[in-house]
Scaffold this active site. Structure first.
Site, PDB file in Angstrom:
ATOM      1  N   TYR A   6      -3.420   6.421  -1.307  1.00 35.86           N
ATOM      2  CA  TYR A   6      -4.078   5.096  -1.283  1.00 35.86           C
ATOM      3  C   TYR A   6      -4.243   4.420  -2.643  1.00 35.86           C
ATOM      4  O   TYR A   6      -4.092   3.216  -2.771  1.00 35.86           O
ATOM      5  CB  TYR A   6      -5.472   5.206  -0.644  1.00 35.86           C
ATOM      6  N   GLU A  50      -1.881 -10.188  -5.864  1.00 39.98           N
ATOM      7  CA  GLU A  50      -1.922 -10.962  -7.113  1.00 39.98           C
ATOM      8  C   GLU A  50      -1.089 -10.305  -8.207  1.00 39.98           C
ATOM      9  O   GLU A  50      -0.350 -10.956  -8.935  1.00 39.98           O
ATOM     10  CB  GLU A  50      -3.370 -11.084  -7.619  1.00 39.98           C
ATOM     11  N   CYS A  87      -2.345  -4.845  -5.364  1.00 40.66           N
ATOM     12  CA  CYS A  87      -2.778  -6.115  -4.770  1.00 40.66           C
ATOM     13  C   CYS A  87      -1.677  -7.173  -4.858  1.00 40.66           C
ATOM     14  O   CYS A  87      -0.821  -7.146  -5.763  1.00 40.66           O
ATOM     15  CB  CYS A  87      -3.997  -6.657  -5.509  1.00 40.66           C
ATOM     16  N   CYS A 136      -9.746  -9.173  -6.888  1.00 38.71           N
ATOM     17  CA  CYS A 136     -10.571  -8.042  -7.331  1.00 38.71           C
ATOM     18  C   CYS A 136     -10.692  -8.066  -8.853  1.00 38.71           C
ATOM     19  O   CYS A 136      -9.963  -8.797  -9.549  1.00 38.71           O
ATOM     20  CB  CYS A 136      -9.973  -6.714  -6.846  1.00 38.71           C
ATOM     21  N   GLU A 186       0.827  -1.205   0.000  1.00 41.98           N
ATOM     22  CA  GLU A 186       0.000   0.000   0.000  1.00 41.98           C
ATOM     23  C   GLU A 186       0.865   1.260   0.000  1.00 41.98           C
ATOM     24  O   GLU A 186       2.096   1.188   0.111  1.00 41.98           O
ATOM     25  CB  GLU A 186      -0.943  -0.041   1.218  1.00 41.98           C
ATOM     26  N   ASN A 187       0.174   2.393  -0.161  1.00 40.82           N
ATOM     27  CA  ASN A 187       0.874   3.665  -0.224  1.00 40.82           C
ATOM     28  C   ASN A 187       0.036   4.735   0.463  1.00 40.82           C
ATOM     29  O   ASN A 187      -1.201   4.646   0.469  1.00 40.82           O
ATOM     30  CB  ASN A 187       1.109   4.036  -1.702  1.00 40.82           C
TER      31      ASN A 187
HETATM   32  N1  THU Z   1      -6.121  -6.790  -1.836  1.00 39.06           N
HETATM   33  C1  THU Z   1      -5.298  -7.730  -2.384  1.00 39.06           C
HETATM   34  O1  THU Z   1      -4.063  -7.614  -2.278  1.00 39.06           O
HETATM   35  N2  THU Z   1      -5.850  -8.765  -3.030  1.00 39.06           N
HETATM   36  C2  THU Z   1      -7.176  -9.057  -3.065  1.00 39.06           C
HETATM   37  O2  THU Z   1      -7.572 -10.058  -3.621  1.00 39.06           O
HETATM   38  C3  THU Z   1      -8.129  -8.129  -2.439  1.00 39.06           C
HETATM   39  C4  THU Z   1      -7.562  -6.844  -1.972  1.00 39.06           C
HETATM   40  C5  THU Z   1      -5.526  -5.680  -1.070  1.00 39.06           C
HETATM   41  C6  THU Z   1      -5.602  -4.327  -1.661  1.00 39.06           C
HETATM   42  C7  THU Z   1      -5.482  -3.446  -0.425  1.00 39.06           C
HETATM   43  O3  THU Z   1      -4.109  -3.299  -0.082  1.00 39.06           O
HETATM   44  C8  THU Z   1      -6.143  -4.275   0.669  1.00 39.06           C
HETATM   45  O4  THU Z   1      -6.157  -5.609   0.183  1.00 39.06           O
HETATM   46  C9  THU Z   1      -7.550  -3.841   1.027  1.00 39.06           C
HETATM   47  O5  THU Z   1      -8.349  -3.752  -0.082  1.00 39.06           O
END
Ligand code: THU
Length: 131
Positions: free
Chosen positions: A49, A56, A54, A87, A45-46
């Site tokens: 935002y 993946e 993610c 997502c 994260e940053n």
């Molecule tokens: N996030 C993921 O890394 N993968 C997912 O499949 C769902 C969401 C992360 C994005 C963000 O850093 C945090 O989870 C909350 O949404």
């Protein structure tokens, strides 16, 4: 094809490296390459935002940078008891490489095993292929 339990175990280990001080939602992912290698990622994260990425896409971009382009499967590990499917953006990102890859993710009730075809029917593909 390695068992999804092995790939999920790698995703769970990668999850420990998640950098998620804003959401506190830690995620790990692991992709299995065509050669049988495992490449992992975690969400990063940053403070701005929207720049957050993610787990993946970290796993996939890392794998590509390491020379892989063909993937059989991806596993995603979220917090215990919380369903953590990929997502929409990550689904499209996966489809770039294999629109039928196996997808496993942790849920409130064990692990869900599915395919990208089911999660993202009619994925957008390269329009140039049809002209
Ligand atoms: N996030 C993921 O890394 N993968 C997912 O499949 C769902 C969401 C992360 C994005 C963000 O850093 C945090 O989870 C909350 O949404």
């Amino acid at each position: 094809m390695m068992p999804s339990t092995e790939l999920l175990a790698a995703a769970r280990r990668a999850r420990e490296r998640a950098y998620a001080p804003y959401s506190q939602f830690h995620v790990g992912a692991a992709v299995e390459t065509e050669e049988g290698a495992i490449v992992t990622g975690c969400n990063v994260e940053n403070a701005s935002y929207g720049l957050s990425i993610c787990a993946e896409r970290v796993a996939l971009t890392r794998a590509v940078a390491e020379g892989h382009r063909a993937f059989r499967a991806i596993a995603i590990a979220g917090p215990e008891g919380v369903e953590t499917p990929p997502c929409g953006a990550c689904r499209q990102f996966m489809a770039e490489f294999n629109d039928g890859m196996r997808v496993s993710f942790t849920s409130s009730d064990g692990v869900i095993e599915t395919t990208l075809e089911k999660l993202l029917p009619h994925a957008f593909g390269d329009f140039r292929a049809n002209v």
